[in-house]
Enzyme design. Structure first.
Site, mmCIF file in Angstrom:
data_model
loop_
_atom_site.group_PDB
_atom_site.id
_atom_site.type_symbol
_atom_site.label_atom_id
_atom_site.label_comp_id
_atom_site.label_asym_id
_atom_site.label_seq_id
_atom_site.Cartn_x
_atom_site.Cartn_y
_atom_site.Cartn_z
ATOM 1 N N LYS A 1 -44.949 -42.752 -54.702
ATOM 2 C CA LYS A 1 -45.796 -41.639 -55.110
ATOM 3 C C LYS A 1 -47.062 -42.047 -55.868
ATOM 4 O O LYS A 1 -48.019 -41.284 -55.945
ATOM 5 C CB LYS A 1 -44.983 -40.665 -55.955
ATOM 6 C CG LYS A 1 -43.895 -39.954 -55.153
ATOM 7 C CD LYS A 1 -44.369 -38.619 -54.700
ATOM 8 C CE LYS A 1 -43.406 -37.958 -53.756
ATOM 9 N NZ LYS A 1 -43.700 -36.557 -53.523
ATOM 10 N N ASP B 1 -39.761 -33.575 -59.234
ATOM 11 C CA ASP B 1 -38.333 -33.890 -59.285
ATOM 12 C C ASP B 1 -38.131 -35.271 -59.896
ATOM 13 O O ASP B 1 -37.005 -35.721 -60.053
ATOM 14 C CB ASP B 1 -37.736 -33.861 -57.873
ATOM 15 C CG ASP B 1 -37.456 -32.436 -57.408
ATOM 16 O OD1 ASP B 1 -36.928 -31.659 -58.200
ATOM 17 O OD2 ASP B 1 -37.774 -32.122 -56.246
HETATM 18 C C1 LIG Z 1 -38.423 -40.638 -52.841
HETATM 19 C C2 LIG Z 1 -39.119 -39.555 -52.139
HETATM 20 N N1 LIG Z 1 -39.227 -39.606 -50.819
HETATM 21 C C3 LIG Z 1 -39.859 -38.638 -50.136
HETATM 22 C C4 LIG Z 1 -40.392 -37.554 -50.772
HETATM 23 C C5 LIG Z 1 -41.005 -36.467 -49.965
HETATM 24 O O1 LIG Z 1 -42.328 -36.188 -50.234
HETATM 25 P P1 LIG Z 1 -42.896 -34.727 -50.028
HETATM 26 O O2 LIG Z 1 -42.410 -33.880 -51.159
HETATM 27 O O3 LIG Z 1 -44.358 -34.918 -49.992
HETATM 28 O O4 LIG Z 1 -42.333 -34.207 -48.746
HETATM 29 C C6 LIG Z 1 -40.289 -37.462 -52.172
HETATM 30 C C7 LIG Z 1 -40.869 -36.333 -52.914
HETATM 31 O O5 LIG Z 1 -40.732 -36.207 -54.113
HETATM 32 C C8 LIG Z 1 -39.618 -38.485 -52.872
HETATM 33 O O6 LIG Z 1 -39.487 -38.460 -54.213
#
Ligand SMILES: Cc1ncc(COP(=O)(O)O)c(C=O)c1O
Length: 376
Positions: free
Chosen positions: A72, A100
């Site tokens: 992120k 989250d």
């Molecule tokens: C570890 C991880 N993978 C994938 C995602 C998915 O991203 P998005 O919310 O943009 O779909 C998140 C989102 O918080 C995440 O924390």
């Protein structure tokens, strides 16, 4: 009961590609200038491929990106940089977001480097390790009783009421620009696979698995693939937790709509009750299938990745981080998804790419699932 999948026929390019592509060029240069920037590794999981009767499985491993345990930082850092480049920002400005865990940590990390205060809204049920990781970046954490979607509303309200700068990774009808910048930042993940996997004319992979919370990351990757390959793009499957499958449900009914599940899932990063409105527009017609998987597959993937076999390197994936591999295992091993397998022609000749988007962000939870502590 509805099928745990949705097949898309007659796919079409998503909107907004040219704009995001230009922003992604800026993001790439910005990332390369960061001291802590390094391309993340690509793992070959040949034994897993053999077990699943596939030609190959590649895993782009984001579990140590910027030392933050998740991908992120790419989106948050570029969006904050771009905000500062395009606005007059007072020295006592406050950056805020809802999370989250992973995105909020990234915003807190970047705010600290830039010398600004950060206030991060989190669901009240967040595990202590994820709260502490954000506090350790020097940010203030505000716990919100009603979960992620309520936290997003509070962060947006804080902008209206207090003038804080919201760096949110989900779009609504009244908040669209910053999520585009964040998505552009994510393109760096795909560009790091050029030219080997993402070769100039045709990709060297046949099927790509993208897991989704609100869908911003998956949407960014989908824009990348259409931009680079048009109709020669790899086939794409979007994966969500059964209990928080807001995109699948939205595409099923034809407009952004809440997930019908309980919003109880160990895949905390994907536990979103409502999709990004812009990601919905990108994904609805531009991928080949959506699937929803129960937590049991996330747990199996975490164990399988941690206890690697043959020459496969071990990968310590978090609950959400391993969701791409979890979806792949479900597709290949659970007859409930046979129609999806056929639809995307996933079989012995297939070269598959998934991302591990998160390392261990909840050591206690990881130990409960995998059966041992994370090796030092
Ligand atoms: C570890 C991880 N993978 C994938 C995602 C998915 O991203 P998005 O919310 O943009 O779909 C998140 C989102 O918080 C995440 O924390």
């Amino acid at each position: 009961m509805n099928d745990p999948f949705l097949l898309i026929r007659n796919t079409a390019p998503p909107p907004n590609i040219a704009k995001v592509s230009a922003l992604a060029d800026l993001a790439g240069s910005f990332h390369r200038g960061l001291r802590s920037y390094a391309a993340t590794p690509l793992r070959r999981l040949d034994r897993l491929a053999a077990e699943l009767q596939l030609a190959s499985v590649l895993l782009k491993d984001e579990s140590h990106r910027f030392g933050l345990n998740a991908f992120k930082g790419l989106g948050a850092s570029f969006a904050m940089h771009h905000w500062l480049a395009t606005h007059d920002v007072p020295v006592d400005a406050v950056f805020t977001t809802a999370t989250d865990g992973n995105h909020g940590r990234a915003v807190a990390w970047m705010a600290r480097q830039l010398g600004y205060r950060a206030v991060i809204f989190m669901p009240g049920h967040s595990v202590p390790a994820r709260i502490a990781a954000i506090q350790n970046e020097g940010a203030e954490v505000v716990l919100v009783d009603d979960g992620y979607d309520a936290a997003v509303r509070l962060a947006l309200d804080a902008a209206d009421n207090r003038g804080w700068i919201v760096i949110q990774d989900t779009a609504t009808d009244r908040y669209r620009e910053v999520p585009d910048w964040i998505g552009a930042g994510y393109w760096t993940m795909a560009r790091e696979l050029e030219p080997a996997v993402h070769a100039p004319e045709q990709p060297e992979v046949d099927v790509v698995l993208l897991h989704a919370g609100v869908g911003t990351w998956a949407g960014a990757m989908v824009q990348y693939y259409w931009h680079h390959y048009g109709a020669a793009r790899p086939r794409i499957v979007v994966i969500e937790p059964t209990e928080a499958a807001c995109l699948l449900q939205s595409v099923r009914v034809g407009q952004p709509t809440p997930a019908t599940g309980s919003l109880h899932t160990i895949m905390a990063g994907l536990n979103c009750g409502y999709p990004s409105t812009d990601a919905f527009d990108v994904l609805r017609q531009s991928v080949d299938a959506f699937i929803a998987i129960p937590d049991i597959w996330a747990e199996r993937a975490m164990r399988r990745l941690a206890m690697a076999q043959g020459d496969d390197p071990p990968v310590f994936a978090g609950e959400s981080g391993g969701a791409g591999v979890a979806g792949l295992m479900a597709l290949m091993q659970d007859p409930a998804y046979a129609a999806v397998r056929d639809h995307v022609a996933l079989g012995r000749g297939s070269r598959v790419l998934a991302w591990c988007t998160e390392g261990v962000t909840d050591p206690e939870g990881w130990q409960r699932v995998v059966g041992r502590p994370i090796p030092a």
